[in-house]
Design an enzyme around this catalytic site. Structure first.
Site, PDB file in Angstrom:
ATOM      1  N   TRP A 139      61.847  55.034  30.556  1.00 43.58           N
ATOM      2  CA  TRP A 139      63.209  55.582  30.573  1.00 43.58           C
ATOM      3  C   TRP A 139      63.449  56.212  31.930  1.00 43.58           C
ATOM      4  O   TRP A 139      62.586  56.918  32.457  1.00 43.58           O
ATOM      5  CB  TRP A 139      63.407  56.646  29.491  1.00 43.58           C
ATOM      6  CG  TRP A 139      64.724  57.348  29.605  1.00 43.58           C
ATOM      7  CD1 TRP A 139      65.940  56.891  29.186  1.00 43.58           C
ATOM      8  CD2 TRP A 139      64.978  58.611  30.239  1.00 43.58           C
ATOM      9  NE1 TRP A 139      66.930  57.798  29.503  1.00 43.58           N
ATOM     10  CE2 TRP A 139      66.367  58.865  30.150  1.00 43.58           C
ATOM     11  CE3 TRP A 139      64.171  59.561  30.868  1.00 43.58           C
ATOM     12  CZ2 TRP A 139      66.956  60.022  30.670  1.00 43.58           C
ATOM     13  CZ3 TRP A 139      64.754  60.708  31.380  1.00 43.58           C
ATOM     14  CH2 TRP A 139      66.129  60.932  31.275  1.00 43.58           C
ATOM     15  N   GLU A 169      64.148  52.049  27.260  1.00 39.41           N
ATOM     16  CA  GLU A 169      65.073  52.942  26.556  1.00 39.41           C
ATOM     17  C   GLU A 169      66.348  53.160  27.367  1.00 39.41           C
ATOM     18  O   GLU A 169      66.302  53.430  28.564  1.00 39.41           O
ATOM     19  CB  GLU A 169      64.380  54.293  26.321  1.00 39.41           C
ATOM     20  CG  GLU A 169      65.261  55.340  25.652  1.00 39.41           C
ATOM     21  CD  GLU A 169      64.545  56.668  25.486  1.00 39.41           C
ATOM     22  OE1 GLU A 169      65.127  57.586  24.890  1.00 39.41           O
ATOM     23  OE2 GLU A 169      63.386  56.803  25.962  1.00 39.41           O
ATOM     24  N   LYS A 183      70.354  55.033  27.847  1.00 48.04           N
ATOM     25  CA  LYS A 183      71.020  56.311  27.598  1.00 48.04           C
ATOM     26  C   LYS A 183      72.476  56.192  28.031  1.00 48.04           C
ATOM     27  O   LYS A 183      72.802  55.462  28.973  1.00 48.04           O
ATOM     28  CB  LYS A 183      70.340  57.450  28.343  1.00 48.04           C
ATOM     29  CG  LYS A 183      70.782  58.835  27.856  1.00 48.04           C
ATOM     30  CD  LYS A 183      69.864  59.940  28.334  1.00 48.04           C
ATOM     31  CE  LYS A 183      70.262  61.256  27.681  1.00 48.04           C
ATOM     32  NZ  LYS A 183      69.394  62.385  28.109  1.00 48.04           N
ATOM     33  N   ASP A 222      67.102  55.429  21.085  1.00 48.30           N
ATOM     34  CA  ASP A 222      67.086  56.853  20.759  1.00 48.30           C
ATOM     35  C   ASP A 222      68.443  57.164  20.145  1.00 48.30           C
ATOM     36  O   ASP A 222      69.472  56.938  20.773  1.00 48.30           O
ATOM     37  CB  ASP A 222      66.860  57.676  22.029  1.00 48.30           C
ATOM     38  CG  ASP A 222      66.770  59.170  21.772  1.00 48.30           C
ATOM     39  OD1 ASP A 222      67.655  59.707  21.065  1.00 48.30           O
ATOM     40  OD2 ASP A 222      65.836  59.811  22.291  1.00 48.30           O
ATOM     41  N   HIS A 256      71.356  58.777  22.086  1.00 47.08           N
ATOM     42  CA  HIS A 256      71.744  58.212  23.369  1.00 47.08           C
ATOM     43  C   HIS A 256      72.932  57.267  23.284  1.00 47.08           C
ATOM     44  O   HIS A 256      73.031  56.320  24.064  1.00 47.08           O
ATOM     45  CB  HIS A 256      70.547  57.470  23.988  1.00 47.08           C
ATOM     46  CG  HIS A 256      69.477  58.369  24.494  1.00 47.08           C
ATOM     47  ND1 HIS A 256      68.416  57.912  25.242  1.00 47.08           N
ATOM     48  CD2 HIS A 256      69.288  59.704  24.361  1.00 47.08           C
ATOM     49  CE1 HIS A 256      67.616  58.932  25.543  1.00 47.08           C
ATOM     50  NE2 HIS A 256      68.125  60.022  25.015  1.00 47.08           N
ATOM     51  N   HIS A 294      63.304  56.320  18.898  1.00 49.64           N
ATOM     52  CA  HIS A 294      63.076  57.743  19.104  1.00 49.64           C
ATOM     53  C   HIS A 294      64.078  58.473  18.226  1.00 49.64           C
ATOM     54  O   HIS A 294      65.299  58.323  18.407  1.00 49.64           O
ATOM     55  CB  HIS A 294      63.291  58.139  20.569  1.00 49.64           C
ATOM     56  CG  HIS A 294      62.081  57.937  21.419  1.00 49.64           C
ATOM     57  ND1 HIS A 294      62.027  58.350  22.737  1.00 49.64           N
ATOM     58  CD2 HIS A 294      60.867  57.396  21.146  1.00 49.64           C
ATOM     59  CE1 HIS A 294      60.837  58.060  23.228  1.00 49.64           C
ATOM     60  NE2 HIS A 294      60.120  57.479  22.282  1.00 49.64           N
ATOM     61  N   ASP A 298      75.241  66.090  23.200  1.00 48.38           N
ATOM     62  CA  ASP A 298      73.859  66.379  23.540  1.00 48.38           C
ATOM     63  C   ASP A 298      72.958  65.689  22.534  1.00 48.38           C
ATOM     64  O   ASP A 298      73.401  65.270  21.469  1.00 48.38           O
ATOM     65  CB  ASP A 298      73.603  67.885  23.561  1.00 48.38           C
ATOM     66  CG  ASP A 298      72.368  68.254  24.375  1.00 48.38           C
ATOM     67  OD1 ASP A 298      71.762  67.334  24.967  1.00 48.38           O
ATOM     68  OD2 ASP A 298      72.024  69.432  24.436  1.00 48.38           O
ATOM     69  N   ASP A 312      68.378  65.366  21.426  1.00 48.14           N
ATOM     70  CA  ASP A 312      67.078  66.024  21.462  1.00 48.14           C
ATOM     71  C   ASP A 312      67.028  67.312  20.663  1.00 48.14           C
ATOM     72  O   ASP A 312      66.307  68.245  21.007  1.00 48.14           O
ATOM     73  CB  ASP A 312      66.625  66.280  22.910  1.00 48.14           C
ATOM     74  CG  ASP A 312      66.436  64.983  23.677  1.00 48.14           C
ATOM     75  OD1 ASP A 312      65.830  64.063  23.111  1.00 48.14           O
ATOM     76  OD2 ASP A 312      66.906  64.883  24.810  1.00 48.14           O
ATOM     77  N   ASP A 365      61.509  62.549  19.109  1.00 42.28           N
ATOM     78  CA  ASP A 365      61.786  62.979  20.489  1.00 42.28           C
ATOM     79  C   ASP A 365      62.837  64.076  20.456  1.00 42.28           C
ATOM     80  O   ASP A 365      64.028  63.804  20.347  1.00 42.28           O
ATOM     81  CB  ASP A 365      62.257  61.794  21.332  1.00 42.28           C
ATOM     82  CG  ASP A 365      62.519  62.194  22.785  1.00 42.28           C
ATOM     83  OD1 ASP A 365      62.231  63.345  23.143  1.00 42.28           O
ATOM     84  OD2 ASP A 365      63.004  61.346  23.557  1.00 42.28           O
TER      85      ASP A 365
END
Length: 415
Positions: A184, A225, A227, A258, A261, A285, A293, A295, A325
């Protein structure tokens, strides 16, 4: 049998739907969850003194953060003792250990710098997954790495990723468990760029060079990955979803999704079935996204549940690599690990307890009324009792918070 001698009701409820809870618990026990090490120290790592970069922030200053590899291993042990089932350890390259060895920059790291992690994993029968760390480094100060217009910067990160593939192969050979290597990059721009194509062309060339080195594809699964944005990278990211999916397909590597993302109206759960038709494997993930946002600690929300359902309904448990993650420095870090991973397992349990063949048959026959009724009934079925039994068999406490409070008082608060 369940813990209380006369409490067979949960098993019987699911048996009425044609679901064998014994079989479900056996399957759940063997699903490996790759647990990210970076929750324990707020993504700090051990190789660089500078703060986070690349659109990444860990907010909060809850006491007890791990500040050495010994403390981080101790905290991971505590978290793993409270998490049932199979686990893998997911490392970033920035967690190299130089204790009794000369420092090596990221383009020069070698397997020997992760020997202590291998020793740790082998003692606990853990596999290791790995991630090149293309952030929080002086060569990534402008948030451009593999797509940088500076050939010296690009070559530094190309060499780093090559070394990470070699280290991943070492992990697999030592542990006997294949390693998932995830690439990533943070690359992008805060404001609308004048050139979108150029950075992506350079990124593609860099990836081509990285993947040119020989490695055992039965031991190392390279993933890519994407984003949609990062903090300070709001207008453009080089590694977009379209780029990463196209590149993964062309090169025969594994796409990694993810679920934090993507744009607000995009759901990873809806992408899984499509990607499984075109890729042998898929990597995930799992996080909890709070727009704008990601994570955050995984919650047992509808999207987490739906992701698990799609994996199980597609009979793809042996094709999907599942990892967590997230990083939260505002709460107890061990609790964040345990809560998030258990929520992933709860979602998988709910999916496994679903009579998916019956539901599919109702859909195919056009009986949407009964389909809706059954799906709603399943929402109140006693999956919590089944999960409690899973914990009992794994010798893991149902009420883990008391143990975490004790650990916080006796260990974390003394640091």
């Amino acid at each position: 049998m369940f813990r209380r001698k006369k409490n067979n009701q949960p098993r019987l409820v699911y048996a009425s739907y044609g679901v064998d809870t014994e079989q479900v618990l056996n399957i759940l026990r063997d699903i490996p969850i790759s647990v990210h090490c970076w929750q324990g120290d707020d993504v700090t790592g051990f190789d660089q003194p500078q703060s986070l970069s690349g659109g990444i922030q860990a907010t909060g200053n809850y006491p007890g953060k791990a500040t050495s590899y010994e403390e981080l291993m101790q905290d991971i042990d505590k978290a793993f003792s409270l998490i049932p089932g199979r686990k893998k350890l997911n490392l970033h390259a920035s967690y190299a250990i130089f204790e009794d060895r000369e420092f090596a920059d990221r383009d020069q790291i070698k397997p020997v710098h992760f020997k202590k992690w291998v020793e740790y994993a082998k003692k606990r029968n853990l596999g290791i997954d790995f991630n090149p760390t293309l952030f929080s480094h002086s060569m990534a100060d402008d948030n451009l790495t593999l797509s940088s217009p500076n050939p010296e910067v690009r070559q530094f990160w190309i060499n780093h990723c090559k070394q990470c593939i070699r280290i991943s192969e070492y992990f697999a050979e030592e542990t006997g468990i294949p390693c998932v290597l995830n690439i990533w990059i943070p690359d992008g721009y805060k404001n609308t760029p004048a050139d979108r194509l150029g950075p992506r062309a350079r990124f593609k060339e860099s990836l081509d060079e990285i993947l040119s080195i020989p490695y055992d594809k039965t031991k190392v699964y390279v993933t890519l990955e994407s984003k949609v944005f990062g903090i300070g990278l709001e207008s453009y990211t080089v590694g977009s979803s379209e780029f990463c999916l196209s590149y993964a397909k062309e090169k025969g590597i594994t796409p990694l999704l993810d679920n934090g993302h993507y744009h607000p109206t995009e759901l990873v759960s809806d992408k899984i079935s499509s990607l499984l038709l075109f890729h042998q494997n898929l990597a995930l993930h799992l996080t909890h996204s709070v727009r704008w946002d990601s994570d955050h600690v995984v919650l047992l929300d509808e999207e987490t549940m739906e992701i698990a359902r799609e994996i199980v309904r597609s009979d793809a448990l042996n094709r999907v690599f599942i990892a967590t993650d997230y990083f939260d420095a505002s709460i107890n870090r061990i609790a964040a690990w345990v809560l998030g991973v258990r929520n992933v397992q709860k979602a998988l349990l709910c999916a496994l307890l679903e009579p998916s063949a019956k539901l599919k048959a109702l859909q195919e026959s056009g009986n949407f009324t009964k389909l809706m009724v059954m799906k709603e009934e399943l929402k109140t079925a006693p999956f919590g009792d089944i999960f409690a039994e899973f914990l009992r068999r794994e010798q893991v406490p149902l009420d883990y918070y008391k143990e975490i409070e004790t650990y916080e008082r006796e260990v974390l608060m003394t640091r």
